[in-house]
Design an enzyme around this catalytic site. Structure first.
Site, PDB file in Angstrom:
ATOM      1  N   LYS A  38       6.093 -54.203 -45.748  1.00 16.26           N
ATOM      2  CA  LYS A  38       6.841 -55.203 -46.524  1.00 16.26           C
ATOM      3  C   LYS A  38       7.858 -54.514 -47.435  1.00 16.26           C
ATOM      4  O   LYS A  38       7.731 -53.299 -47.701  1.00 16.26           O
ATOM      5  CB  LYS A  38       5.870 -56.055 -47.348  1.00 16.26           C
ATOM      6  CG  LYS A  38       5.064 -55.261 -48.368  1.00 16.26           C
ATOM      7  CD  LYS A  38       3.915 -56.091 -48.938  1.00 16.26           C
ATOM      8  CE  LYS A  38       3.142 -55.309 -49.989  1.00 16.26           C
ATOM      9  NZ  LYS A  38       1.920 -56.028 -50.416  1.00 16.26           N
ATOM     10  N   TYR A 258      24.671 -43.398 -74.360  1.00 19.99           N
ATOM     11  CA  TYR A 258      24.813 -44.657 -75.095  1.00 19.99           C
ATOM     12  C   TYR A 258      23.896 -44.684 -76.311  1.00 19.99           C
ATOM     13  O   TYR A 258      22.720 -44.310 -76.235  1.00 19.99           O
ATOM     14  CB  TYR A 258      24.442 -45.839 -74.202  1.00 19.99           C
ATOM     15  CG  TYR A 258      25.498 -46.206 -73.185  1.00 19.99           C
ATOM     16  CD1 TYR A 258      26.761 -46.661 -73.586  1.00 19.99           C
ATOM     17  CD2 TYR A 258      25.235 -46.113 -71.830  1.00 19.99           C
ATOM     18  CE1 TYR A 258      27.714 -47.015 -72.648  1.00 19.99           C
ATOM     19  CE2 TYR A 258      26.187 -46.467 -70.882  1.00 19.99           C
ATOM     20  CZ  TYR A 258      27.432 -46.918 -71.296  1.00 19.99           C
ATOM     21  OH  TYR A 258      28.371 -47.265 -70.375  1.00 19.99           O
TER      22      TYR A 258
HETATM   23  C1  LIG Z   1       0.828 -55.173 -50.337  1.00 22.18           C
HETATM   24  C2  LIG Z   1      -0.442 -55.601 -49.705  1.00 22.18           C
HETATM   25  C3  LIG Z   1      -1.254 -54.683 -49.057  1.00 22.18           C
HETATM   26  C4  LIG Z   1      -1.013 -53.186 -49.123  1.00 22.18           C
HETATM   27  O1  LIG Z   1      -1.433 -52.741 -50.384  1.00 22.18           O
HETATM   28  P1  LIG Z   1      -1.347 -51.199 -50.833  1.00 22.18           P
HETATM   29  O2  LIG Z   1      -1.982 -51.169 -52.162  1.00 22.18           O
HETATM   30  O3  LIG Z   1       0.103 -50.876 -50.879  1.00 22.18           O
HETATM   31  O4  LIG Z   1      -2.056 -50.415 -49.810  1.00 22.18           O
HETATM   32  C5  LIG Z   1      -2.360 -55.159 -48.373  1.00 22.18           C
HETATM   33  N1  LIG Z   1      -2.654 -56.476 -48.353  1.00 22.18           N
HETATM   34  C6  LIG Z   1      -1.902 -57.395 -48.996  1.00 22.18           C
HETATM   35  C7  LIG Z   1      -2.290 -58.825 -48.957  1.00 22.18           C
HETATM   36  C8  LIG Z   1      -0.777 -56.995 -49.708  1.00 22.18           C
HETATM   37  O5  LIG Z   1      -0.047 -57.891 -50.366  1.00 22.18           O
END
Ligand SMILES: *Cc1c(COP(=O)(O)O)cnc(C)c1O
Length: 362
Positions: A38, A258
């Site tokens: 993702k 800044y």
């Molecule tokens: C993002 C996510 C994962 C992966 O989690 P990590 O901590 O990055 O391994 C797994 N399951 C769901 C439902 C997620 O949203």
């Protein structure tokens, strides 16, 4: 962005991602390990990362959005591609046409996916998300009880996995982990026997009680430490290096950047780097953290601005204009960078900007 004129280089080691996937698989003997890709594979380029995982043997992929799934679907023949954030109204035909499995987490989503299966006259794949304590996505206890009482709501849906998500797996002492383990077991027992998907990255390290038929790691694939407080078992994946644009002398009492948040306490040198908060070098790095050159630390001094940061190069006499300093790399991992910016490695990676010259090595 092309190499010509680029001010910083982001190198992504696909071989390290593959090695991390294999290492996680070795720690999860109860079933295969998916690739969570993702948010553009946590900012590292899903159209590069997903095929590399596929080549290593990965056959289950998770994105958060349909558009992310569509971008990788053609590169993953025969693999399961699932969308964690569910089934937006109106997208049913697209999911079905491209063989993308929604993760169903509300009664409305279940009803719309079952209706699409009836319309097409064939079974459609999906995962079922059960909430066990996150109160974010997934059926709650009452919704699950209603579904268990009337499983006909699932007719036409080919459920590949029942899943839940851990809320505190990176803190093994947190009692939420055991509570979620028990709730998930009890919830699954209310449904017909189905393959289960449980652990994220850190969940894989919690122990056999959190093992399942499909683990869903993301962060650990990309080199983030799934066991905070212990040494990182994963291989580093990302190297970010940036060119020194200008190197100037500074006198005691002169301010940098800044609003003059940093003032030189001795005569020295300031190196200016073409990376700023627009590149994901978060503004919370102001006067925090450092870059590395030839083993030496160059503390970040002054405000992070949109396109630039400034480093105190006083103790690094070898540094010259045009040299490359390391912002993320083997000498300074994503987790250390995150700590300096008061955030986690996930936010550091997913913030990485679009102006870097990106390379993917096998
Ligand atoms: C993002 C996510 C994962 C992966 O989690 P990590 O901590 O990055 O391994 C797994 N399951 C769901 C439902 C997620 O949203």
């Amino acid at each position: 962005m092309a190499a010509e004129g680029s001010l910083a280089r982001l190198e992504i080691d696909l071989g390290a991602i593959q090695a991390n996937w294999r290492a996680l698989g070795a720690r999860h003997p109860s079933g295969p390990v998916a690739g969570v890709v993702k948010a553009d594979a946590y900012g590292l380029g899903a159209t590069h990362v997903a095929p590399a995982l596929f080549a290593a043997g990965c056959r289950h992929f998770f994105t958060a959005h349909l558009q992310e799934a569509l971008a990788i679907r053609p590169k993953l023949p025969g693999a399961m591609v699932a969308v964690l954030n569910g089934l937006p109204p109106g997208s049913e035909a697209s999911f079905a046409a491209h063989d993308i499995a929604p993760v169903l987490g509300t009664p409305g989503e279940i009803a719309r996916w079952a209706a699409e299966a009836r319309r097409l006259g064939r079974a459609l794949p999906a995962l079922l998300h059960l909430d066990t304590g996150m109160n974010r996505l997934g059926l709650d206890a009452a919704q699950l009880a209603a579904l268990a009482a009337d499983p006909s709501a699932l007719e036409g849906i080919a459920l590949r996995y029942v899943m839940t998500h851990l809320s505190a797996s990176e803190e093994p002492q947190d009692p939420a982990n055991e509570a979620q383990r028990q709730r998930f077991a009890a919830a699954c027992a209310m449904l017909p026997p189905l393959p289960r998907s449980f652990a994220n990255s850190s969940g894989i390290f919690l122990g056999p009680g959190w093992a399942s038929d499909l683990a869903r790691p993301g962060a650990a694939l990309y080199g983030i430490n799934p066991t905070p407080g212990q040494s990182n078992p994963m291989r580093p994946v990302v190297r970010l290096s940036a060119r020194v644009l200008a190197l100037r002398a500074i006198r005691t009492g002169e301010a940098v950047g800044y609003n003059a948040t940093w003032t030189a306490r001795q005569d020295g040198r300031i190196a200016t780097i073409g990376v700023g908060y627009a590149d994901g070098w978060l503004r919370s790095h102001t006067n925090h953290g450092h870059a590395i050159f030839d083993g030496a630390r160059l503390p970040l001094v002054g405000r992070v601005s949109m396109d630039l940061i400034t480093l105190d190069a006083t103790d690094c006499p070898a540094l010259r204009e045009g040299d490359m300093v390391e912002l993320i790399g083997p000498g300074r991992g994503v987790d250390a960078v995150a700590e300096a910016a008061h955030t986690n490695g996930y936010e550091i990676l997913t913030s990485l900007g679009r102006r870097y010259h990106r390379t993917w090595t096998a």
